[in-house]
Scaffold this active site. Structure first.
Site: not given
Ligand code: 13P
Length: 251
Positions: A10-11, A96, A98, A168, A174, A214, A235-236
């Site tokens: 969910w970030k 991750h 990020e 990833e 994203g 994505s 993620g999203g």
């Molecule tokens: P998205 O699915 O939003 O691209 O993010 C992937 C992600 O970073 C999952 O950890």
């Protein structure tokens, strides 16, 4: 046989009440496969309440999105692996991109985090992936090899078996640009072969390797049909119950 897994990262999204509502919606979906492990990775503040909700569901688990690299001490604002374990969570996302980008998670720090997570019997979901520069220069496989070798290959076979790997590609996170199933399968096969060389076939065959970047309800089926893609780190698309449930049904 290795486990099929769909994990929702969910970030930094959802208040506690929004998160609890999302979990209720996912749990009330009639059509989720019990063969697929569904992992939910909410912010730290939500771990206990969500763990409580899923505690009688063997096909659900909770993950934290990170942990501190020391077991305890004077680190104001930080959260330890032991604290995470005490909430009922069973997994921790480590590495991750990020966090590597914005929070200074170096190889050295990641090794310490892994050790903290394994010491309290949690399972790491360890993220690796190349940058767009590495992909464009066709050096992505070397980058992936270095990431797994430098951070994971010091582990004993017993510890390595607790790890879920998430591939990833940074350029896919994203951005709406998903790796093609051909690109993703190529890297997953490469990762499994590297694990095989280091730990042998039994362990490499048993390691779940997830794709992230994505991944959504439209493309999950094609990605998950690949021989070495065992699910996704989402993620999203994990923020909407219908999309998340649909992804969990994409095998
Ligand atoms: P998205 O699915 O939003 O691209 O993010 C992937 C992600 O970073 C999952 O950890």
């Amino acid at each position: 046989m290795r486990r099929k897994i769909v994990a929702g990262n969910w970030k930094m999204n959802k208040t506690l009440s929004q998160g609890l509502q999302l979990v209720d919606e996912i749990l009330s979906a009639q059509n989720t496969s019990s063969q697929v492990l569904k992992i939910i990775a909410p912010p730290f503040t939500h771990l206990s309440s969500i763990a409580e909700k899923i505690k009688s569901k063997p096909d659900f688990a909770i993950a934290a999105q990170d942990c501190h690299h020391q077991p305890s001490g004077a680190f104001t604002g930080e959260v330890s692996a032991e604290m995470i374990a005490s909430t009922g969570a069973k997994y921790v996302i480590i590495g991750h991109s990020e966090r590597r980008m914005y929070a200074g998670d170096t190889t050295d720090i990641l090794i310490q985090k892994l050790n903290c997570v394994l010491a309290v019997n949690l399972n790491p979901i360890f993220c690796i992936g190349e940058s767009s520069e590495e992909r464009n220069a066709n050096t992505h496989l070397e980058a992936i090899r270095a990431q797994i070798k430098d951070t994971l290959f010091h582990l004993s076979a017993a510890d390595f078996q607790k790890i879920v790997i998430a591939y990833e590609p940074v350029w896919a996170i994203g951005t709406g640009i998903t790796a093609t199933s051909y690109q993703a399968q190529g890297v997953h096969d490469f990762i499994r072969t590297e694990i095989n060389k280091k730990y042998g076939k039994t362990i490499s065959d048993a390691t779940s390797i997830l794709y992230g970047g994505s991944c959504n309800a439209q493309n999950a089926k094609e990605l998950f049909s690949c021989a070495d893609i065992d699910g996704g780190l989402i993620g999203g698309a994990s923020l909407k119950s219908t999309d998340f449930v649909s992804i969990t049904n994409s095998f």
